[in-house]
Design a protein around this motif. Structure first.
Motif, PDB file in Angstrom:
ATOM      1  N   ARG A 262       0.254   5.219  11.775  1.00 24.74           N
ATOM      2  CA  ARG A 262      -0.976   5.783  11.236  1.00 24.74           C
ATOM      3  C   ARG A 262      -1.451   5.014  10.013  1.00 24.74           C
ATOM      4  O   ARG A 262      -0.684   4.344   9.320  1.00 24.74           O
ATOM      5  N   LEU A 263      -2.737   5.183   9.733  1.00 24.29           N
ATOM      6  CA  LEU A 263      -3.340   4.637   8.529  1.00 24.29           C
ATOM      7  C   LEU A 263      -2.579   5.143   7.304  1.00 24.29           C
ATOM      8  O   LEU A 263      -2.292   6.336   7.194  1.00 24.29           O
ATOM      9  N   VAL A 264      -2.247   4.253   6.374  1.00 24.96           N
ATOM     10  CA  VAL A 264      -1.484   4.678   5.201  1.00 24.96           C
ATOM     11  C   VAL A 264      -2.351   4.780   3.958  1.00 24.96           C
ATOM     12  O   VAL A 264      -1.852   5.163   2.894  1.00 24.96           O
ATOM     13  N   GLY A 265      -3.633   4.468   4.051  1.00 24.49           N
ATOM     14  CA  GLY A 265      -4.496   4.620   2.902  1.00 24.49           C
ATOM     15  C   GLY A 265      -5.586   3.584   2.848  1.00 24.49           C
ATOM     16  O   GLY A 265      -5.956   2.974   3.861  1.00 24.49           O
ATOM     17  N   SER A 266      -6.100   3.362   1.643  1.00 27.97           N
ATOM     18  CA  SER A 266      -7.202   2.423   1.437  1.00 27.97           C
ATOM     19  C   SER A 266      -7.074   1.773   0.076  1.00 27.97           C
ATOM     20  O   SER A 266      -6.592   2.400  -0.880  1.00 27.97           O
TER      21      SER A 266
END
Length: 362
Positions: A262-266
């Protein structure tokens, strides 16, 4: 007489510049049918002439020794065309021109292609001067010339002619040996890598993960005013539109594990001042990915990229009460400089902020 290699192929960060050929027939047919006008001069106006043009017509300039037409290709798609023409081998000069498909404009492809082909012409091509001419009223083309490092040399009054009549032309030149000029902007398709992360542009498929990370999360909600009332629709708009807008003074990256997941952030660059060589970095981390060092790793990767681009200072502005983010700044090598009074908006008002900085070479 010197000439151009019929197999000349150049690669840049996102583009391949290569000769047109029979394999392009389907794409060229679709381009012509759609009415897009960016193909090299002499391109057929009727589908029945496409095969002949790809086999012979588009190569006549190269065969004459006076130039070459190249397709501008991104991920297998022809997004534009770029040419060298009016080449005078004895004088060591040539002129460059280009066109980008309307559906692919605004992404920095023209600048990237002009830089790549100009670099080849002045090095491997052993030419000493590349000239670029743009209509005085064509602000976009003038900006491309400036970003590609060309020097504005003068104005040719009535030097160009189009369907609507004569146009004044701005003449730009780039000489072998000219000092490189920094590119004042970020590519919309820019990608970086660190040990565990891929830093890439946001995509529509990220919307669900962005929404899940922000919706109701107390940590993000405590520090980010924009997180209040966050919806899935806002997430979709961010991933497909707003995260791609700031290419002159900033850029946004989605953080994706290199091994999948999954996406872990930005992480993002904000208010990049190209003249002063200073830029700000900010980030957020998804609840399921915290306390793994991702924020520190992403901050370092972006800082290193900015220093490679010519910046000499990177800073972070962190709410005084956000001790976790202050710890990230220190782990990434940043130095605390002081407190900026009521400098940062947070839910409910403004708060004092701690200023951290990292200098090139530290």
């Amino acid at each position: 007489m010197p000439g151009f290699d019929e197999q000349l192929t150049l690669k840049s960060q996102r583009l391949v510049l290569r000769p047109f050929g029979p394999r392009d027939a389907a794409q060229v047919r679709a381009i012509i049918a759609g009415g897009a006008e960016f193909l090299p001069p002499g391109a057929p106006g009727h589908p029945s002439m496409i095969d002949q043009w790809l086999a012979h017509g588009v190569h006549e300039l190269r065969r004459s020794g006076q130039g070459i037409h190249l397709a501008m290709v991104a991920d297998g798609v022809i997004v534009g065309a770029i040419s060298l023409f009016k080449t005078l081998w004895g004088a060591g000069s040539t002129e460059i021109g280009y066109g980008v498909h309307p559906a692919h404009r605004g992404r920095g492809y023209a600048t990237e292609a002009v830089r790549a082909l100009t670099s080849w012409a002045l090095r491997e091509g052993r030419l000493r001067r590349v000239e670029l001419r743009a209509n005085l009223d064509n602000a976009a083309s003038i900006r491309v010339a400036e970003k590609a490092g060309f020097t504005r040399e003068g104005l040719l009054r009535g030097g160009g002619y189009a369907n609507d009549g004569p146009h004044d032309l701005v003449v730009f030149g780039l000489l072998a040996g000219d000092p490189p000029m920094p590119y004042t902007g970020f590519h919309t398709g820019l990608r970086l890598e660190s040990e565990r992360l891929l830093l890439r542009p946001f995509a529509a498929a990220d919307a669900a993960d962005v929404y899940a990370a922000i919706d109701g999360d107390p940590e993000i909600g405590r520090w980010m005013p924009w997180a209040a009332g966050y919806t899935l629709e806002r997430s979709r708009q961010w991933c497909t539109r707003y995260a791609h807008l700031e290419v002159a003074t900033g850029v946004q990256f989605a953080l994706q594990p290199r091994r999948g997941g999954r996406l872990v952030g930005s992480v993002g660059v904000h208010r990049a001042d190209w003249e002063r060589g200073d830029a700000e970095i900010g980030y957020w981390i998804s609840p399921w990915a915290r306390r793994r060092g991702y924020a520190t790793e992403a901050t370092r990767a972006v800082s290193e990229h900015l220093f490679e681009r010519g910046f000499h200072r990177v800073h972070m502005v962190i709410a005084e009460g956000n001790l976790a983010s202050q710890a990230v700044a220190r782990k990434a090598g940043f130095t605390r400089e002081g407190v900026m009074r009521r400098a940062l908006p947070v839910p409910g008002g403004m708060t004092d902020a701690v200023l951290f900085s990292l200098l090139r070479g530290e």
